[in-house]
Motif scaffolding. Structure first.
Motif, short mmCIF file in Angstrom:
data_model
loop_
_atom_site.label_atom_id
_atom_site.label_comp_id
_atom_site.label_asym_id
_atom_site.label_seq_id
_atom_site.Cartn_x
_atom_site.Cartn_y
_atom_site.Cartn_z
N ASP A 11 0.85 -1.20 0.00
CA ASP A 11 0.00 0.00 0.00
C ASP A 11 0.88 1.24 0.00
OD1 ASP A 11 -0.35 1.32 3.08
OD2 ASP A 11 0.42 -0.73 2.98
N LEU A 12 0.26 2.40 -0.25
CA LEU A 12 1.01 3.64 -0.43
C LEU A 12 1.70 4.12 0.84
CD1 LEU A 12 -1.29 5.71 -2.81
CD2 LEU A 12 1.03 4.91 -3.27
N ALA A 16 -2.79 0.72 -4.55
CA ALA A 16 -3.48 1.88 -3.97
C ALA A 16 -4.96 1.56 -3.83
CB ALA A 16 -3.30 3.11 -4.85
N VAL A 47 -4.89 7.53 -0.63
CA VAL A 47 -4.55 8.64 -1.53
C VAL A 47 -5.10 9.96 -1.00
CG1 VAL A 47 -4.58 9.45 -3.91
CG2 VAL A 47 -4.69 7.00 -3.44
N CYS A 51 -5.26 8.67 -7.93
CA CYS A 51 -3.80 8.53 -8.00
C CYS A 51 -3.22 9.47 -9.06
CB CYS A 51 -3.42 7.09 -8.32
SG CYS A 51 -3.73 5.92 -6.99
#
Length: 357
Positions: A77-78, A100, A105, A146
């Motif tokens: 994950d981000l 994502a 985000v 994103c």
């Protein structure tokens, strides 16, 4: 065989959608590539790991990437974007990808100190890796977020679902009750449905709510109507039975104003897989989780009359029509959302210039 290194801070026994994604994707990838995982298990009783353990995991993973080589490094994950940067620096793999989900985000758009810190943190990630790392978004809506954030290379691979073992089609009329499954937060729309839709339906039709108590305002709405039956937690077997026996399963999401998002809407796929007839708002990531007219029906968010009309229409279906719909729905879910299908699409996303599921 392609060598894939998968790194995730989300793993059982912690409970959540990201944990399910990490586990099920790895189970799907394992027979299809040479898979090596580095994961951080949660604590007992479904609780995520502590911040201290997460910090140690992050530092240890950077050292791990320095020593390992693979064809693909896939970061879960981000939040873990520094690992993608480390993989690029150390040349751990020629291809680096990050999944994502949506909230990871836009979390920085919320009010408060932690969101502001996260916004700065993510902006730094965009600057350092935004042009160099592939983002695997779980829906078209997440992909849009994103790209808006500055990531250049974004592809879409939806989440998956476990298909239930064969069960006979319903042999008796459903309901009469409507089922809502989900966290009690405003964007999920439970309070809106109770106040705007339920009063317009026949008195004999009630609403059964299954979900965690998050927002006091949403919980208060449950107590306003005697037609609401609230069960915070039920077993998997009970949920399967409820989905099949409800007149409809509803996801009446409403827009959140940009501070929260339904990244995909996995419960929509789960409802259809279990043999429920799903009605869902046609917004955000839900549109990637529902094949309109095949695995459920997409309705205008916030349009009470449209919801009432569709509920009454489905309630009037003959049993044979309902059985045909459920069988067709489950077949389509198997073709589009089964975890082996998601694993194959993920492998393709590692290689292709633009992969859309």
């Amino acid at each position: 065989m392609r060598r894939v290194l998968f790194i995730s801070r989300k793993w059982p026994p912690a409970i959540g959608g990201m944990e399910t994604y990490a586990l099920k994707l790895c189970e799907g990838l394992a027979p299809r590539c040479s898979l090596l995982t580095r994961v951080l298990p949660g604590r007992a009783h479904g609780v995520p790991p502590t911040l201290f353990r997460l910090t140690i995991f992050l530092i240890g993973s950077i050292g791990f990437l320095f020593r390992r080589r693979a064809d693909v490094v896939h970061v879960g994950d981000l939040v873990l974007w520094p690992l993608a940067l480390a993989a690029r620096w150390f040349r751990s793999a020629p291809r680096v990808a990050i999944t994502a989900y949506g909230l990871d985000v836009i979390y920085g758009q919320r009010k408060g100190l932690l969101p502001r810190i996260y916004a700065t943190y993510l902006a730094l990630g965009v600057r350092l890796i935004g042009q160099r790392v592939r983002i695997i978004a779980i829906s078209q809506e997440t992909a849009r977020l994103c790209r808006d954030a500055g990531f250049a290379d974004v592809v879409v691979v939806t989440l998956g679902v476990d298909l239930p073992t064969s069960a006979p089609p319903p042999d008796e009329a459903p309901g009469p009750f409507i089922l809502f499954v989900g966290r009690l937060v405003r964007r999920k729309g439970a309070a809106w449905f109770i106040r705007e839709v339920l009063p317009l339906l026949p008195d004999a039709m009630g609403l059964l709510v299954v979900g965690k108590d998050w927002d006091p305002d949403e919980v208060a709405a449950l107590r306003e109507s005697s037609r609401v039956d609230y069960r915070e937690v039920v077993s998997s077997a009970e949920l399967f039975a409820l989905r099949r026996s409800a007149t409809v399963v509803v996801m009446p999401n409403i827009p959140s104003g940009g501070t929260d998002v339904e990244g995909f809407g996995l419960t929509a796929v789960e409802a259809g897989a279990d043999g429920g007839v799903l009605l869902a708002s046609g917004i955000e990531g839900i549109v990637d989780a529902v094949i309109d007219g095949t695995t459920g029906f997409l309705l205008p968010a916030g349009d009470a009359s449209a919801w009432v009309g569709k509920i009454l229409e489905v309630a009037a279906w003959e049993l044979t029509r309902r059985a045909r719909f459920i069988a067709s729905c489950q077949a389509a879910i198997g073709d589009h959302y089964a975890w082996p299908v998601v694993a194959e699409r993920t492998l393709a996303a590692y290689e292709s210039t633009r992969a859309v599921a």
